[in-house]
Write an enzyme that holds these catalytic residues in place. Structure first.
Site, PDB file in Angstrom:
ATOM      1  N   CYS A  48      59.089 -28.845   4.019  1.00  0.00           N
ATOM      2  CA  CYS A  48      59.222 -28.784   5.470  1.00  0.00           C
ATOM      3  C   CYS A  48      59.662 -30.150   5.984  1.00  0.00           C
ATOM      4  O   CYS A  48      59.033 -31.169   5.671  1.00  0.00           O
ATOM      5  CB  CYS A  48      57.881 -28.389   6.093  1.00  0.00           C
ATOM      6  SG  CYS A  48      57.881 -28.399   7.894  1.00  0.00           S
ATOM      7  N   CYS A  51      56.694 -31.751   8.270  1.00  0.00           N
ATOM      8  CA  CYS A  51      55.415 -32.253   7.756  1.00  0.00           C
ATOM      9  C   CYS A  51      55.404 -32.563   6.265  1.00  0.00           C
ATOM     10  O   CYS A  51      54.430 -33.108   5.756  1.00  0.00           O
ATOM     11  CB  CYS A  51      54.293 -31.272   8.084  1.00  0.00           C
ATOM     12  SG  CYS A  51      54.299 -29.770   7.076  1.00  0.00           S
ATOM     13  N   CYS A  97      56.145 -22.713   8.646  1.00  0.00           N
ATOM     14  CA  CYS A  97      55.390 -23.557   7.729  1.00  0.00           C
ATOM     15  C   CYS A  97      53.910 -23.345   8.026  1.00  0.00           C
ATOM     16  O   CYS A  97      53.478 -23.474   9.176  1.00  0.00           O
ATOM     17  CB  CYS A  97      55.771 -25.024   7.938  1.00  0.00           C
ATOM     18  SG  CYS A  97      54.755 -26.180   6.988  1.00  0.00           S
ATOM     19  N   CYS A 122      65.611 -16.270   4.639  1.00  0.00           N
ATOM     20  CA  CYS A 122      66.807 -16.874   5.230  1.00  0.00           C
ATOM     21  C   CYS A 122      66.331 -18.078   6.040  1.00  0.00           C
ATOM     22  O   CYS A 122      65.775 -17.927   7.125  1.00  0.00           O
ATOM     23  CB  CYS A 122      67.494 -15.831   6.111  1.00  0.00           C
ATOM     24  SG  CYS A 122      69.014 -16.388   6.846  1.00  0.00           S
TER      25      CYS A 122
END
Length: 135
Positions: A48, A51, A97, A122
């Site tokens: 991510c 983070c 996330c 996706c």
């Protein structure tokens, strides 16, 4: 739902570029075929961008020719959060996330891709950061 990483909106705005902020924090979508990871074949881990949580690996990335990076499975089932999305007159499943709640993209099933899960995560390139495998 509370997340392990929570920050005030002003902090997200200063830590992310304007494009990252629109996708990650406002559930935007980058234009098709423009993301840096759409066609990459580099081996490694996709995390991510907001983070740093590890989300996907290159082993589950496949070519779907849809315009965004596609994966057939997250690295760990607890790495992502799936939420029903009824925006834009459609019913889809949003992928976030699980550590910070940032929007990553959407997951689709039953499209006929030859993958073990029959799913296509996706994901916006701008929501990810690739750490190449060593060696």
């Amino acid at each position: 739902m509370p997340y392990d990483v929570e920050k005030p909106d002003e902090q997200w705005r200063t830590e992310l570029t304007p494009g990252e902020y629109v996708v990650l924090r406002q559930a935007g979508t980058e234009p098709a075929f423009t993301g840096e990871y759409t066609d990459t074949k580099t081996q490694g881990v996709y995390s991510c961008r907001a983070c740093g949580a590890e989300l996907f690996t290159s082993e589950t990335k496949f070519e779907s020719h849809c315009g965004w990076p596609s994966f057939f499975d997250p690295r760990d089932t607890d790495a992502v959060e799936l939420i029903e999305d009824r925006t834009h007159g459609m019913v889809r499943t949003e992928v976030r996330c699980a550590r910070c709640g940032s929007h990553l993209g959407h997951v689709f099933a039953g499209e006929g891709y030859p993958t073990p899960t029959d799913q296509r995560y996706c994901i916006n390139s701008i929501a990810l950061r690739l750490t190449p495998a060593e060696g």
